[in-house]
Scaffold this motif. Structure first.
Motif, short mmCIF file in Angstrom:
data_model
loop_
_atom_site.label_atom_id
_atom_site.label_comp_id
_atom_site.label_asym_id
_atom_site.label_seq_id
_atom_site.Cartn_x
_atom_site.Cartn_y
_atom_site.Cartn_z
N MET A 1 0.77 -1.23 0.02
CA MET A 1 0.03 -0.09 0.04
C MET A 1 0.74 1.18 0.02
O MET A 1 1.76 1.35 0.68
CB MET A 1 -0.59 0.01 1.08
CG MET A 1 -1.95 1.07 1.22
SD MET A 1 -2.76 1.28 2.98
CE MET A 1 -1.21 1.85 3.96
N GLY A 25 -7.78 -1.70 0.40
CA GLY A 25 -6.74 -2.82 0.40
C GLY A 25 -7.54 -4.21 0.66
O GLY A 25 -8.61 -4.33 0.31
N GLU A 26 -6.59 -5.07 1.02
CA GLU A 26 -7.47 -6.38 1.13
C GLU A 26 -8.90 -6.16 2.24
O GLU A 26 -9.77 -7.04 1.84
CB GLU A 26 -6.37 -7.48 1.96
CG GLU A 26 -6.87 -8.87 1.98
CD GLU A 26 -5.79 -9.82 2.29
OE1 GLU A 26 -6.04 -10.96 3.10
OE2 GLU A 26 -4.74 -9.25 2.85
N GLN A 97 -5.83 -5.61 11.44
CA GLN A 97 -5.65 -5.51 9.80
C GLN A 97 -6.30 -4.24 9.50
O GLN A 97 -7.64 -4.18 9.64
CB GLN A 97 -5.97 -6.53 8.93
CG GLN A 97 -5.23 -6.27 7.31
CD GLN A 97 -5.59 -7.60 6.58
OE1 GLN A 97 -5.88 -8.65 7.19
NE2 GLN A 97 -5.35 -7.48 5.30
N ASP A 100 -4.21 -3.20 3.87
CA ASP A 100 -2.94 -4.54 3.68
C ASP A 100 -2.18 -4.68 4.80
O ASP A 100 -1.30 -5.50 4.70
CB ASP A 100 -2.37 -4.13 2.20
CG ASP A 100 -3.25 -4.21 0.95
OD1 ASP A 100 -4.26 -5.01 1.01
OD2 ASP A 100 -3.03 -3.53 0.10
N GLU A 101 -2.31 -3.78 5.86
CA GLU A 101 -1.30 -3.96 6.98
C GLU A 101 -1.78 -4.49 8.12
O GLU A 101 -2.88 -3.98 8.55
CB GLU A 101 -0.36 -2.69 7.02
CG GLU A 101 0.57 -2.16 5.78
CD GLU A 101 1.29 -1.06 6.13
OE1 GLU A 101 2.66 -1.27 5.87
OE2 GLU A 101 0.70 0.00 6.64
#
Length: 206
Positions: A1, A25-26, A97, A100-101
């Protein structure tokens, strides 16, 4: 990201609100819900849905629109303190989360009893414990502690804890108020700590 992916979706607000950050993100995440009644439309300008909301704390300027966000997107809600929308309790030392982190949860009270900050290898979501600029100070300010239930001493302890758990190389700070900062985040937090330790009123005329 990349840092350019994170959007402050309350930028257009003309009423008092915190900064609410959309992190794609995810796991598409909203950090704080703000108090601006345009936030749902602002989120939809960027994404069709969000997976979760993570709350730094539950002062009104951060949580007033949480019900509306939940009605619109039905996200999971991560918060330290109880709330009717909360689906997951978070605690000091846990992880959550964001985009993405994975972020470490750091309990940082003083400005609010339920305040937490989220720290990833690249970013700090600091809520109101530390901000870059807020009208009182530029380059390193801290949450107000002059109202009932707040404590400057506890805030100072929280900033020290945050520094102890801040990884080397964190370059992005997304605070609850003021501007986004990209650069040496540790230096900004250390500057905020030095100012808080002086014990002087943040708003001397307030």
């Amino acid at each position: 990201m990349s840092d350019t992916d994170v959007v402050c979706v309350t930028d257009a607000a003309e009423t008092f609100t915190c900064n609410a950050y959309l992190v794609p993100g995810e796991v598409t995440t909203l950090v704080d819900a703000g108090a601006w009644d345009g936030i749902v439309d602002a989120v939809r300008e960027h994404v069709g849905d969000i997976d979760r909301v993570v709350m730094t704390h539950q002062h009104g300027d951060h949580v007033a629109q949480l019900d509306a966000v939940c009605d619109a997107f039905d996200p999971d809600v991560y918060a330290y303190a109880d709330h009717s929308c909360r689906t997951h309790a978070i605690e000091d030392g846990g992880t959550v989360q964001v985009g993405d982190e994975d972020c470490d949860v750091v309990y940082t009270p003083g400005h609010a009893d339920d305040h937490v900050s989220f720290v990833s290898p690249t970013s700090l979501y600091s809520g109101d414990v530390v901000v870059h600029d807020d009208g009182a100070f530029d380059y390193g300010s801290f949450g107000r502690t002059d109202m009932a239930g707040q404590s400057r001493e506890r805030l100072i302890e929280s900033i020290r804890d945050l520094l102890d758990r801040l990884p080397e190389g964190v370059e992005h700070m997304y605070a609850g108020h003021g501007g986004v900062f990209h650069g040496d985040v540790r230096d900004v937090v250390e500057t905020a700590l030095e100012r808080a330790e002086q014990r002087e009123p943040k708003y001397p005329d307030g």
